[in-house]
Write a protein that holds these residues in place. Structure first.
Motif, PDB file in Angstrom:
ATOM      1  N   GLU A 411       2.415 -10.285  -4.639  1.00 15.58           N
ATOM      2  CA  GLU A 411       3.392  -9.449  -5.336  1.00 15.58           C
ATOM      3  C   GLU A 411       2.782  -8.772  -6.558  1.00 15.58           C
ATOM      4  OE1 GLU A 411       7.386 -12.135  -4.309  1.00 15.58           O
ATOM      5  OE2 GLU A 411       6.270 -12.429  -6.179  1.00 15.58           O
ATOM      6  N   GLU A 412       1.896  -9.473  -7.263  1.00 17.76           N
ATOM      7  CA  GLU A 412       1.299  -8.939  -8.489  1.00 17.76           C
ATOM      8  C   GLU A 412       0.563  -7.632  -8.218  1.00 17.76           C
ATOM      9  OE1 GLU A 412       0.577  -8.507 -12.336  1.00 17.76           O
ATOM     10  OE2 GLU A 412       1.626 -10.292 -11.630  1.00 17.76           O
ATOM     11  N   VAL A 413      -0.071  -7.518  -7.056  1.00 16.46           N
ATOM     12  CA  VAL A 413      -0.800  -6.299  -6.713  1.00 16.46           C
ATOM     13  C   VAL A 413       0.095  -5.314  -5.953  1.00 16.46           C
ATOM     14  CG1 VAL A 413      -2.839  -5.352  -5.539  1.00 16.46           C
ATOM     15  CG2 VAL A 413      -2.957  -7.611  -6.620  1.00 16.46           C
ATOM     16  N   TRP A 414       0.841  -5.829  -4.984  1.00 11.60           N
ATOM     17  CA  TRP A 414       1.627  -4.958  -4.097  1.00 11.60           C
ATOM     18  C   TRP A 414       2.750  -4.253  -4.844  1.00 11.60           C
ATOM     19  CZ3 TRP A 414       4.205  -6.766   1.136  1.00 11.60           C
ATOM     20  CH2 TRP A 414       4.303  -5.667   1.995  1.00 11.60           C
ATOM     21  N   ASP A 415       3.360  -4.931  -5.833  1.00 13.70           N
ATOM     22  CA  ASP A 415       4.448  -4.305  -6.591  1.00 13.70           C
ATOM     23  C   ASP A 415       3.973  -3.070  -7.354  1.00 13.70           C
ATOM     24  OD1 ASP A 415       6.116  -6.210  -5.642  1.00 13.70           O
ATOM     25  OD2 ASP A 415       6.433  -7.260  -7.534  1.00 13.70           O
ATOM     26  N   ASP A 416       2.699  -3.036  -7.736  1.00 11.79           N
ATOM     27  CA  ASP A 416       2.151  -1.858  -8.421  1.00 11.79           C
ATOM     28  C   ASP A 416       1.840  -0.725  -7.453  1.00 11.79           C
ATOM     29  OD1 ASP A 416       2.338  -3.241 -10.762  1.00 11.79           O
ATOM     30  OD2 ASP A 416       0.192  -3.641 -10.991  1.00 11.79           O
ATOM     31  N   HIS A 417       1.692  -1.062  -6.146  1.00  9.49           N
ATOM     32  CA  HIS A 417       1.302  -0.062  -5.146  1.00  9.49           C
ATOM     33  C   HIS A 417       2.141  -0.271  -3.876  1.00  9.49           C
ATOM     34  CE1 HIS A 417      -2.209   0.853  -7.674  1.00  9.49           C
ATOM     35  NE2 HIS A 417      -2.328  -0.456  -7.815  1.00  9.49           N
ATOM     36  N   PRO A 418       3.477  -0.087  -3.982  1.00 18.02           N
ATOM     37  CA  PRO A 418       4.364  -0.377  -2.840  1.00 18.02           C
ATOM     38  C   PRO A 418       4.135   0.534  -1.637  1.00 18.02           C
ATOM     39  CG  PRO A 418       5.575   0.729  -4.608  1.00 18.02           C
ATOM     40  CD  PRO A 418       4.230   0.383  -5.166  1.00 18.02           C
ATOM     41  N   GLU A 419       3.460   1.661  -1.861  1.00 13.70           N
ATOM     42  CA  GLU A 419       3.222   2.595  -0.764  1.00 13.70           C
ATOM     43  C   GLU A 419       2.059   2.170   0.136  1.00 13.70           C
ATOM     44  OE1 GLU A 419       0.300   3.607  -3.880  1.00 13.70           O
ATOM     45  OE2 GLU A 419       2.411   3.000  -3.843  1.00 13.70           O
ATOM     46  N   VAL A 420       1.274   1.195  -0.312  1.00 17.26           N
ATOM     47  CA  VAL A 420       0.089   0.752   0.433  1.00 17.26           C
ATOM     48  C   VAL A 420       0.495  -0.331   1.436  1.00 17.26           C
ATOM     49  CG1 VAL A 420      -2.200  -0.294   0.248  1.00 17.26           C
ATOM     50  CG2 VAL A 420      -1.393   1.296  -1.530  1.00 17.26           C
ATOM     51  N   PRO A 421       0.047  -0.269   2.675  1.00 16.40           N
ATOM     52  CA  PRO A 421       0.388  -1.304   3.667  1.00 16.40           C
ATOM     53  C   PRO A 421      -0.074  -2.699   3.215  1.00 16.40           C
ATOM     54  CG  PRO A 421      -0.593   0.604   4.747  1.00 16.40           C
ATOM     55  CD  PRO A 421      -0.755   0.818   3.277  1.00 16.40           C
ATOM     56  N   GLU A 422       0.683  -3.719   3.642  1.00 15.82           N
ATOM     57  CA  GLU A 422       0.371  -5.095   3.233  1.00 15.82           C
ATOM     58  C   GLU A 422      -1.032  -5.505   3.667  1.00 15.82           C
ATOM     59  OE1 GLU A 422       1.905  -9.717   3.849  1.00 15.82           O
ATOM     60  OE2 GLU A 422       3.083  -8.061   4.655  1.00 15.82           O
ATOM     61  N   LYS A 423      -1.432  -5.091   4.876  1.00 21.82           N
ATOM     62  CA  LYS A 423      -2.749  -5.516   5.370  1.00 21.82           C
ATOM     63  C   LYS A 423      -3.874  -4.992   4.470  1.00 21.82           C
ATOM     64  CE  LYS A 423      -3.345  -1.725   8.712  1.00 21.82           C
ATOM     65  NZ  LYS A 423      -4.466  -1.091   8.005  1.00 21.82           N
ATOM     66  N   ASP A 424      -3.687  -3.796   3.867  1.00 20.01           N
ATOM     67  CA  ASP A 424      -4.707  -3.246   2.973  1.00 20.01           C
ATOM     68  C   ASP A 424      -4.742  -4.014   1.644  1.00 20.01           C
ATOM     69  OD1 ASP A 424      -5.310  -1.372   4.880  1.00 20.01           O
ATOM     70  OD2 ASP A 424      -4.104   0.226   3.978  1.00 20.01           O
ATOM     71  N   ILE A 425      -3.548  -4.418   1.159  1.00 15.27           N
ATOM     72  CA  ILE A 425      -3.503  -5.221  -0.062  1.00 15.27           C
ATOM     73  C   ILE A 425      -4.176  -6.570   0.172  1.00 15.27           C
ATOM     74  CG2 ILE A 425      -1.985  -6.372  -1.718  1.00 15.27           C
ATOM     75  CD1 ILE A 425      -1.883  -3.418  -2.081  1.00 15.27           C
ATOM     76  N   ARG A 426      -3.864  -7.177   1.326  1.00 17.03           N
ATOM     77  CA  ARG A 426      -4.453  -8.494   1.645  1.00 17.03           C
ATOM     78  C   ARG A 426      -5.974  -8.380   1.830  1.00 17.03           C
ATOM     79  NH1 ARG A 426      -0.366 -12.516   3.759  1.00 17.03           N
ATOM     80  NH2 ARG A 426      -2.208 -13.644   4.453  1.00 17.03           N
ATOM     81  N   SER A 427      -6.411  -7.267   2.388  1.00 19.00           N
ATOM     82  CA  SER A 427      -7.854  -7.052   2.565  1.00 19.00           C
ATOM     83  C   SER A 427      -8.545  -6.964   1.206  1.00 19.00           C
ATOM     84  CB  SER A 427      -8.094  -5.773   3.371  1.00 19.00           C
ATOM     85  OG  SER A 427      -9.475  -5.501   3.462  1.00 19.00           O
ATOM     86  N   LEU A 428      -7.896  -6.223   0.277  1.00 24.96           N
ATOM     87  CA  LEU A 428      -8.449  -6.126  -1.075  1.00 24.96           C
ATOM     88  C   LEU A 428      -8.493  -7.502  -1.741  1.00 24.96           C
ATOM     89  CD1 LEU A 428      -9.329  -4.395  -3.579  1.00 24.96           C
ATOM     90  CD2 LEU A 428      -6.912  -4.342  -4.205  1.00 24.96           C
ATOM     91  N   LEU A 429      -7.407  -8.264  -1.628  1.00 20.21           N
ATOM     92  CA  LEU A 429      -7.366  -9.609  -2.218  1.00 20.21           C
ATOM     93  C   LEU A 429      -8.428 -10.512  -1.593  1.00 20.21           C
ATOM     94  CD1 LEU A 429      -3.498 -10.068  -2.474  1.00 20.21           C
ATOM     95  CD2 LEU A 429      -5.101 -10.034  -4.390  1.00 20.21           C
ATOM     96  N   GLY A 430      -8.694 -10.317  -0.322  1.00 26.70           N
ATOM     97  CA  GLY A 430      -9.721 -11.113   0.342  1.00 26.70           C
ATOM     98  C   GLY A 430     -11.102 -10.884  -0.243  1.00 26.70           C
ATOM     99  N   SER A 431     -11.350  -9.637  -0.693  1.00 27.53           N
ATOM    100  CA  SER A 431     -12.655  -9.349  -1.301  1.00 27.53           C
ATOM    101  C   SER A 431     -12.806 -10.036  -2.655  1.00 27.53           C
ATOM    102  CB  SER A 431     -12.862  -7.834  -1.445  1.00 27.53           C
ATOM    103  OG  SER A 431     -11.979  -7.294  -2.406  1.00 27.53           O
ATOM    104  N   PHE A 432     -11.679 -10.503  -3.213  1.00 24.34           N
ATOM    105  CA  PHE A 432     -11.711 -11.280  -4.458  1.00 24.34           C
ATOM    106  C   PHE A 432     -11.437 -12.765  -4.192  1.00 24.34           C
ATOM    107  CE2 PHE A 432     -11.292  -7.033  -6.037  1.00 24.34           C
ATOM    108  CZ  PHE A 432     -11.940  -7.037  -7.259  1.00 24.34           C
ATOM    109  N   LEU A 433     -11.646 -13.171  -2.911  1.00 25.90           N
ATOM    110  CA  LEU A 433     -11.585 -14.574  -2.484  1.00 25.90           C
ATOM    111  C   LEU A 433     -10.168 -15.138  -2.445  1.00 25.90           C
ATOM    112  CD1 LEU A 433     -14.707 -16.070  -4.332  1.00 25.90           C
ATOM    113  CD2 LEU A 433     -14.597 -14.790  -2.195  1.00 25.90           C
ATOM    114  N   PHE A 434      -9.153 -14.275  -2.407  1.00 28.36           N
ATOM    115  CA  PHE A 434      -7.780 -14.734  -2.166  1.00 28.36           C
ATOM    116  C   PHE A 434      -7.506 -14.562  -0.668  1.00 28.36           C
ATOM    117  CE2 PHE A 434      -7.497 -13.363  -6.672  1.00 28.36           C
ATOM    118  CZ  PHE A 434      -7.062 -14.557  -7.230  1.00 28.36           C
ATOM    119  N   VAL A 435      -7.655 -15.647   0.082  1.00 28.82           N
ATOM    120  CA  VAL A 435      -7.534 -15.565   1.542  1.00 28.82           C
ATOM    121  C   VAL A 435      -6.430 -16.515   2.015  1.00 28.82           C
ATOM    122  CG1 VAL A 435      -9.932 -14.899   1.891  1.00 28.82           C
ATOM    123  CG2 VAL A 435      -9.347 -17.315   1.836  1.00 28.82           C
ATOM    124  N   GLY A 436      -5.877 -16.212   3.187  1.00 23.01           N
ATOM    125  CA  GLY A 436      -4.865 -17.086   3.770  1.00 23.01           C
ATOM    126  C   GLY A 436      -3.660 -17.250   2.857  1.00 23.01           C
TER     127      GLY A 436
END
Length: 645
Positions: A411-436
């Motif tokens: 939510e912390e990232v997606w709420d700032d960019h609601p137009e971006v698909p969830e899979k792209d937000i999760r992919s970005l978070l994965g590059s910062f080691l937030f997985v699963g």
């Protein structure tokens, strides 16, 4: 001599192995670093070595009577005592000896020298006096003052109750206390937290001359470079030993991994070639024997394991959508602070595209307040701040107050960019080691390192051409710091940052702003360049009466003049050292003479005379301590002068 050794130590958590085959040796006077990723088990191993916990398998052996001091990360003193009283508890054995000495003096005063036990008591008294002196009985107070001064505690603070201090001050005092205890093996877990650069420099010099052995965990690579001489790398659940400081370790590890990959690849090619021959020829009568020979060769081959490392690192970059103007920031005569209380100023400086400017200065001087004033979060007390045109500003807050404590990571990232698909937000978070399921963690439950990664995630998502960072390396492990350094160096925009991480500053800064209470001064280059410039400023210079111009003396004459000034300055320091040495000798002779008087039978029975002599002896001892401290400072000054010239 070997002080301590771990032998095949293992730690498990349920069915999971945290680490295994942990073999480490600590030598007498060793200067050893333990490095590895956050969560690799460094603190767990330190606690085992300190005897706080036991390994699940393996043994830890140490020499007889080895004293071990362990300072945990951010461990502060918790005491009702004043600063001086609490540190003085370290010397309780010396105080006990002092009491015994005074008791023996009283006994000697009450006895006749002809009595049978007089000589025995006198001998005990002499032995105790000798032991007291050998254990530092006459200099422990000067040691306390020296260490407190090094950590930034003046004499006016000695009576301050410890429970009234900040967490950082309590942590510094815990480190001061363990240094005074001087154990044979000193184990420090992140000792540089809460220390500003001046204190860090003092601590590095102190530890380099420490008599015992050191085992250190630290993310401060500059500190490790200056202090340690060998490194144990906790990587892939085991230890590898390297000789040298941190920079040398990084080089040697890279070389080792390259060599291992080369040998592994060569063997894999050989195995593939042999297997291909066997598969093609095993059924052919004419070549069966040759194929069988190669199969046996494969069976006997000792296969190399695939080189592995804990390579889970964040990866990202900052990006901009437009260029800023050349004039990014102008600060003129600014005074920063709160509620009309000035912390620093007047401050005047400029930031131009694409500089990477590092702000350094003592803790509490107002560096973070300055950044918040630039961002219009805190008003200036006076002066002006002018931001340039076409700026897209990204801000990293060391206090992490820009994060919403009750939101999830997603939510912390997606709420700032609601137009971006969830899979792209999760992919970005994965590059910062937030997985699963990590993405569903609530912000207030995150560790300091996780919050730091989340802030960087948000910054990497938005377009930025002016990046403002407040202590960005706090809470990041060494690998993440190196990734951040690369991201900054590849960034095309402008960067203004605060950091106490000298290694980080060296890697990214093009300019330094040294901030003091009464102003700020610009230096070109990184932190090492700043140190060189400061050294030149403090050295003797030939200048004209006009401070803005340098006297144009001929090179030879100028060199001769400088040489004369240096010789004159050195002679002055040398005279001071010699005079203090003479005073020390005279005071020691006077003390010896009084001690001889006190041992004479006619004096030993005269309680009045004995008391007067003891009072005189105490005064001489106190004076001797002062002179010795002054001599130490003068001798160090002379040594520094010789090194610089």
């Amino acid at each position: 001599m070997l002080l301590l050794q771990t032998n095949d130590v293992v730690r498990r958590f349920g069915a999971d192995v945290l680490f295994h085959n942990m073999n480490m040796q600590i030598q007498e006077h060793g200067r050893t670093a333990l490095v590895g990723r956050n969560g690799a088990g460094k603190t767990t191993l330190l606690k085992m070595i300190a005897g706080i916990t036991e390994p699940d398998e393996g043994t830890i052996t140490k020499v007889k009577d080895l004293t071990i001091g362990y300072l945990a990360q951010d461990q502060g003193l918790d005491s009702q005592n004043s600063i001086w009283t609490e540190l003085d508890t370290v010397f309780a054995p010396l105080h006990k000896m002092e009491t015994q000495i005074h008791d023996l003096e009283q006994q000697l005063a009450d006895l006749d020298s002809s009595e049978s036990n007089y000589q025995q008591i006198l001998s005990t008294y002499d032995n105790l006096q000798t032991a007291f002196k050998k254990r530092g009985g006459f200099e422990y107070e000067s040691r306390m003052r020296g260490i407190l001064h090094g950590f930034g505690f003046g004499e006016d603070s000695y009576d301050t109750p410890i429970n009234s201090l900040s967490g950082g001050q309590k942590t510094k005092l815990a480190l001061a206390k363990i240094l005074l205890q001087a154990p044979g093996l000193l184990i420090l877990d992140e000792p540089t937290n809460h220390l500003d650069m001046n204190v860090l420099s003092w601590l590095e010099d102190y530890l380099k001359s420490y008599q015992g052995a050191l085992l250190i965990v630290s993310h401060d690579r500059y500190f490790l470079d200056r202090v340690v001489s060998d490194v144990y790398d906790l990587d892939n659940k085991t230890l590898t030993h390297y000789t040298g400081n941190y920079t040398q370790f990084v080089k040697h590890k890279q070389e080792r991994l390259q060599a291992e990959w080369k040998h592994y690849d060569q063997q894999q090619k050989k195995i593939a070639k042999l297997e291909d021959f066997v598969n093609r020829n095993i059924v052919r009568a004419s070549t069966t024997k040759r194929a069988q020979a190669r199969r046996k060769q494969l069976e006997k081959m000792e296969r190399l394991e695939r080189p592995e490392t804990d390579d889970k690192s964040i990866h990202f970059q900052f990006h901009s959508e437009k260029d800023s103007g050349n004039e990014v920031l102008d600060v003129e005569q600014a005074k920063v602070g709160y509620d009309e209380q000035i912390l620093a100023g007047p401050l005047s400086f400029n930031v131009r595209k694409p500089q990477r400017v590092g702000i350094i200065g003592p803790n509490g001087i107002g560096k973070s307040t300055l950044l918040k004033s630039i961002l219009h979060k805190i008003p200036l007390i006076s002066g002006t701040i002018k931001l340039g045109a076409n700026l897209d500003i990204g801000y990293y807050d060391q206090e992490q107050q820009q994060l919403h404590p009750n939101k999830t990571v997603l939510e912390e990232v997606w709420d700032d960019h609601p137009e971006v698909p969830e899979k792209d937000i999760r992919s970005l978070l994965g590059s910062f080691l937030f997985v699963g399921d990590d993405v569903y963690k609530v912000v207030h439950d995150l560790s300091g390192g996780e919050k730091a990664r989340l802030e960087l995630t948000k910054l990497s998502f938005k377009p930025i051409n002016f990046l403002i960072l407040d202590e960005p390396t706090n809470h990041l492990d060494i690998d993440s710091r190196e990734v951040l350094e690369n991201a900054i160096n590849e960034f095309s925009g402008t960067v203004l940052f605060i950091s106490h991480d000298r290694y980080f500053i060296n890697q990214v800064a093009t300019d330094i702003l040294a901030m003091e209470h009464d102003g700020i001064k610009h230096y070109e280059g990184n932190y090492d360049d700043y140190l060189v410039a400061k050294e030149k400023e403090s050295s003797p210079k030939a200048t004209s009466h006009n401070s803005n111009t340098i006297a144009k003396a001929p090179a030879g004459k100028q060199s001769y003049q400088q040489s004369k000034e240096q010789q004159r300055a050195r002679r002055k320091i040398q005279r001071q050292v010699d005079e203090l040495e003479q005073q020390m000798t005279e005071l020691e002779e006077k003390q010896t003479a009084i001690q001889e008087q006190m041992s004479q039978p006619e004096i030993a029975t005269d309680i009045g005379k004995l008391t007067d002599l003891q009072k005189e002896l105490d005064e001489l001892s106190a004076k001797s301590e002062e002179v010795e401290l002054a001599w130490t400072e003068a001798a160090e000054k002379l040594e520094e002068f010789d090194q610089e010239n």
